[in-house]
Design a protein around this motif. Structure first.
Motif, PDB file in Angstrom:
ATOM      1  N   UNK B 147      10.469   5.516  -1.166  1.00 52.44           N
ATOM      2  CA  UNK B 147       9.759   4.983  -2.326  1.00 52.44           C
ATOM      3  C   UNK B 147      10.744   4.479  -3.371  1.00 52.44           C
ATOM      4  N   UNK B 153       7.410  -1.241  -6.020  1.00 53.28           N
ATOM      5  CA  UNK B 153       6.430  -0.163  -6.222  1.00 53.28           C
ATOM      6  C   UNK B 153       5.032  -0.698  -5.894  1.00 53.28           C
ATOM      7  N   UNK B 154       4.389  -0.169  -4.844  1.00 54.37           N
ATOM      8  CA  UNK B 154       3.069  -0.692  -4.454  1.00 54.37           C
ATOM      9  C   UNK B 154       2.021  -0.554  -5.553  1.00 54.37           C
ATOM     10  N   UNK B 155       2.216   0.381  -6.467  1.00 53.10           N
ATOM     11  CA  UNK B 155       1.251   0.535  -7.552  1.00 53.10           C
ATOM     12  C   UNK B 155       1.522  -0.460  -8.668  1.00 53.10           C
ATOM     13  N   UNK B 160       2.929  -4.598  -0.040  1.00 49.68           N
ATOM     14  CA  UNK B 160       3.307  -3.537   0.887  1.00 49.68           C
ATOM     15  C   UNK B 160       2.200  -3.316   1.898  1.00 49.68           C
ATOM     16  N   UNK B 162       0.587  -0.639   4.208  1.00 47.05           N
ATOM     17  CA  UNK B 162       0.579   0.817   4.406  1.00 47.05           C
ATOM     18  C   UNK B 162       0.647   1.190   5.888  1.00 47.05           C
ATOM     19  N   UNK B 163      -0.185   0.539   6.698  1.00 49.42           N
ATOM     20  CA  UNK B 163      -0.423   0.947   8.074  1.00 49.42           C
ATOM     21  C   UNK B 163       0.778   0.710   8.977  1.00 49.42           C
ATOM     22  N   UNK B 164       1.536  -0.324   8.647  1.00 47.66           N
ATOM     23  CA  UNK B 164       2.728  -0.687   9.420  1.00 47.66           C
ATOM     24  C   UNK B 164       3.791  -0.835   8.358  1.00 47.66           C
ATOM     25  N   UNK B 165       4.182   0.304   7.791  1.00 44.14           N
ATOM     26  CA  UNK B 165       4.805   0.344   6.470  1.00 44.14           C
ATOM     27  C   UNK B 165       6.011  -0.571   6.330  1.00 44.14           C
ATOM     28  N   UNK B 167       7.425  -4.162   3.511  1.00 46.79           N
ATOM     29  CA  UNK B 167       7.073  -5.146   2.488  1.00 46.79           C
ATOM     30  C   UNK B 167       6.764  -6.503   3.120  1.00 46.79           C
ATOM     31  N   UNK B 188     -13.553  -3.148  -0.041  1.00 46.75           N
ATOM     32  CA  UNK B 188     -12.592  -2.356  -0.800  1.00 46.75           C
ATOM     33  C   UNK B 188     -11.689  -3.248  -1.656  1.00 46.75           C
ATOM     34  N   UNK B 265      -0.212  -9.774  10.194  1.00 42.80           N
ATOM     35  CA  UNK B 265       0.474  -8.952  11.184  1.00 42.80           C
ATOM     36  C   UNK B 265       1.824  -9.596  11.452  1.00 42.80           C
ATOM     37  N   UNK B 267       3.403 -10.331  14.202  1.00 43.03           N
ATOM     38  CA  UNK B 267       3.440 -11.365  15.244  1.00 43.03           C
ATOM     39  C   UNK B 267       2.791 -12.666  14.772  1.00 43.03           C
TER      40      UNK B 267
END
Lengths: 339, 287
Positions: B147, B153-155, B160, B162-165, B167, B188, B265, B267
């Motif tokens: 971090x 900073x993602x916040x 960023x 998250x799932x495939x961490x 940038x 969301x 993604x 690819x």
């Protein structure tokens, strides 16, 4: 060479260096464990940081509506895996996840996290839980607003990190300080390995069978090679697993080989929690492995699928697996939800 | 192992700096230095960019395939800037000091914020330089620090996954008259307007494959190398300013918006990332 240089440089400015004694806590790696992967240099553990990380771990304000904390799915009595009554994670508004929440032990040694290995640094793990709609379903901005509104948290962050306003990187670092300290290395097996205790005849026979039949994947002192494999659960994959990260068909249905430390405490089993007992797991490997394109080569021979094991052999392996339960760890007061 | 070395090195660097500050016994080496300025001019086929809002059908650009489009969001990360000249390579020293409080040496160039489009490098050793190198995106050495603050900073607005961490190296979003994107109701992250496109080009992993498997990750991190037309002089009295033109049309080259309107993604980002080098050029220099 580097070490020597470090020592000289360190010696020339001892005045500014914090003596290690100031930190009552330190990350200590068991002698028989591999090299940790965590970047301790960026985030060394301190008493204040660890305590703050613990508070955040048990903090439902991290979730929308304040009903779910990390602890909701990661309980100390099950080595920080989920409760057996939650096969898959239960998030806000009782939304169900898709996978079984894994045990949180020895995270300092992991090269990748989650069943699909998509996250490669411990600090980034909580972002997934906080923002996932079926877990905490909260925005990072809201988390920070809530924490910044609580004076006690502002003081805690100030004490731990010397900051006046709480920011996300420090939330993540505090959580990492708490979670990377979860080292489980006090099982009966560890005592046996250290020469302090012996194993029973059946446990020894189980260990021997385990080494012959299981240690190809569940290798080393963490009992995983951290690879991603299809262990023959299905021939159609409801969850792509590793392929979600690599986008390759050849990884469909592959999941991380889980560590078996505390496996006797972390039922149910597999990424989707389909097996309730270790007996079912061993039976699967022996008799129920299903053919598919990506099935692991170690589970396929010319004449058969799986790892043939007699009932007696399966039972001995299970007996051995129970020596990996770390009863000291699950009762370690450092991790208790008490201030 | 590689990471451990990086850590050891940054720790050493930190220690040395700490010594320099508080311990006068360590003599600073006398190097005459100057400053250097980079300015990123984002454009589409030589036209300047006027960001629109999602759903806006006033199209500013037309590509060679007659596709009309505009842009609503554009930006990218730059890191590891290096100047190469007759007296060697000068790396942006700031890269060595990432922490949770702030990051130095990493830059997020945003079309929506002109102040981010200028990078001031200081402490450049006096001399002449004829080449510029930088990394487009945040590579392994950055991601694996854990971090970090500021623009990472993602916040605080960092891009960023998250799932495939990791940038996102570059974000290109806009509207196209033939985009196949249909309206998606608010979820969301809010709703998606019809006719938009959204290309998030990321992916840094270059993990060594296990057990003889082939390389399976798409690493879209690119090192961009630019020749400066002539030697550029850095002295304490001169602040050279290099204008870098970034032609988004070249990055979108070959895209058919009717079928390609979302890339989220590694690819799917690769065809764009492979165009990065061609999109960057030195436009002009103010010596």
């Amino acid at each position: 060479m580097q070490l020597v240089f470090l020592f000289i440089v360190g010696a020339s400015c001892t005045r500014e260096e914090k003596p290690i004694e100031e930190n009552e806590l330190a990350f200590e790696s068991p002698a028989h464990f591999p090299e940790p992967t965590y970047t301790f240099g960026n985030n060394p553990v301190t008493e204040a940081g660890f305590e703050l990380g613990k508070k955040l771990f048990y903090e439902p304000a991290l979730s929308r509506g304040g009903s779910v904390s990390c602890n909701s799915c990661h309980i100390q009595s099950t080595a920080f895996a989920d409760s057996p009554i939650h096969p898959v994670s239960v998030g806000v508004d009782n939304r169900l996840g898709t996978r079984n929440a894994p045990a949180l032990t020895n995270l300092a040694y992991y090269p990748a996290f989650f069943w699909d290995g998509g996250v490669t640094h411990l600090d980034f793990v909580p972002l997934n839980a906080i923002e996932a709609p079926f877990e905490m379903d909260e925005s990072l901005g809201n988390v920070l607003r809530k924490l910044n509104n609580i004076e006690a948290y502002r003081n805690d962050f100030n004490a731990a990190f010397d900051i006046d306003s709480i920011t996300m990187p420090y939330v993540l670092q505090a959580l990492s300080q708490f979670t990377y300290m979860m080292v489980s290395s006090s099982s009966k097996y560890d005592d046996f390995r250290g020469g302090e205790h012996s194993l029973t005849q059946e446990e020894l026979e189980g260990l021997s069978l385990f080494n012959a039949k299981c240690a190809n994947c569940h290798s080393g002192e963490l009992f995983t090679d951290f690879s991603f494999r299809n262990n023959g659960l299905d021939n159609q994959f409801a969850d792509g697993g590793r392929a979600i990260i690599t986008n390759l068909a050849q990884d469909s249905g592959k999941f991380r080989v889980p560590s078996l430390r505390n496996v006797g405490l972390t039922a149910p089993y597999m990424h989707d929690a389909r097996f309730g007992t270790l007996e079912e797991v061993l039976n699967h490997y022996s008799d129920e492995v299903v053919e598919s394109n990506t099935l692991d080569a170690s589970l396929r021979t010319d004449e058969d699928l799986g790892i043939p094991l007699t009932q007696e052999e399966q039972q001995k392996i299970i007996t051995f697996l129970h020596t990996l339960s770390d009863h000291e760890f699950v009762q370690d007061e450092r991790f208790f939800n008490t201030p | 192992m590689k990471l451990n070395k990086i850590l050891a090195l940054s720790f050493m660097a930190g220690t040395i700096i700490a010594c320099d500050k508080d311990d006068n016994k360590v003599e600073e080496q006398e190097t005459i230095t100057g400053t250097f300025q980079l300015e990123f001019d984002n454009q589409v086929n030589r036209s300047s960019i006027d960001l629109k809002t999602p759903g806006d059908v006033e199209y500013d650009y037309v590509d060679v395939d007659n596709q009309a489009f505009n842009l609503t969001n554009l930006g990218y990360y730059i890191s590891k800037i290096e100047l190469v000249g007759s007296n060697g390579v000068h790396a942006d020293l700031m890269v060595a000091s990432p922490n949770a409080d702030e990051v130095k040496g990493y830059y997020q160039i945003l079309e929506s914020d002109p102040s981010t489009q200028i990078i001031n490098l200081s402490g450049i050793p006096e001399g002449s330089y004829n080449k510029l190198r930088f990394t487009l995106g945040i590579d392994e050495s950055g991601v694996q620090q854990g971090a970090m603050g500021g623009i990472l900073d993602p916040a605080a607005g960092a891009w960023f996954w998250n799932w495939n961490a990791g940038y996102i190296s570059m974000v290109i979003e806009g509207n196209a008259d033939n985009s196949g994107q249909e309206y998606v109701a608010g979820g969301h992250n809010g709703s998606t307007e019809a006719g938009t496109f959204s290309f998030h080009i990321g992916g840094w992993k270059d993990v060594i494959p296990t057990e003889g498997e082939t390389q399976k990750f798409v690493n879209n991190i690119k090192v961009i190398t630019l020749d400066l037309e002539s030697d550029i002089l850095v002295t304490p009295n001169l602040t050279p300013n290099v204008h870098i033109a970034v032609d988004i049309m070249k990055i979108l080259k070959g895209v058919d918006f009717s079928t390609t309107y979302a890339a989220h993604r590694p690819d799917l980002g690769a065809p764009f990332a492979n165009n990065f080098q061609s999109a960057f050029s030195v436009d002009h220099v103010h010596q």
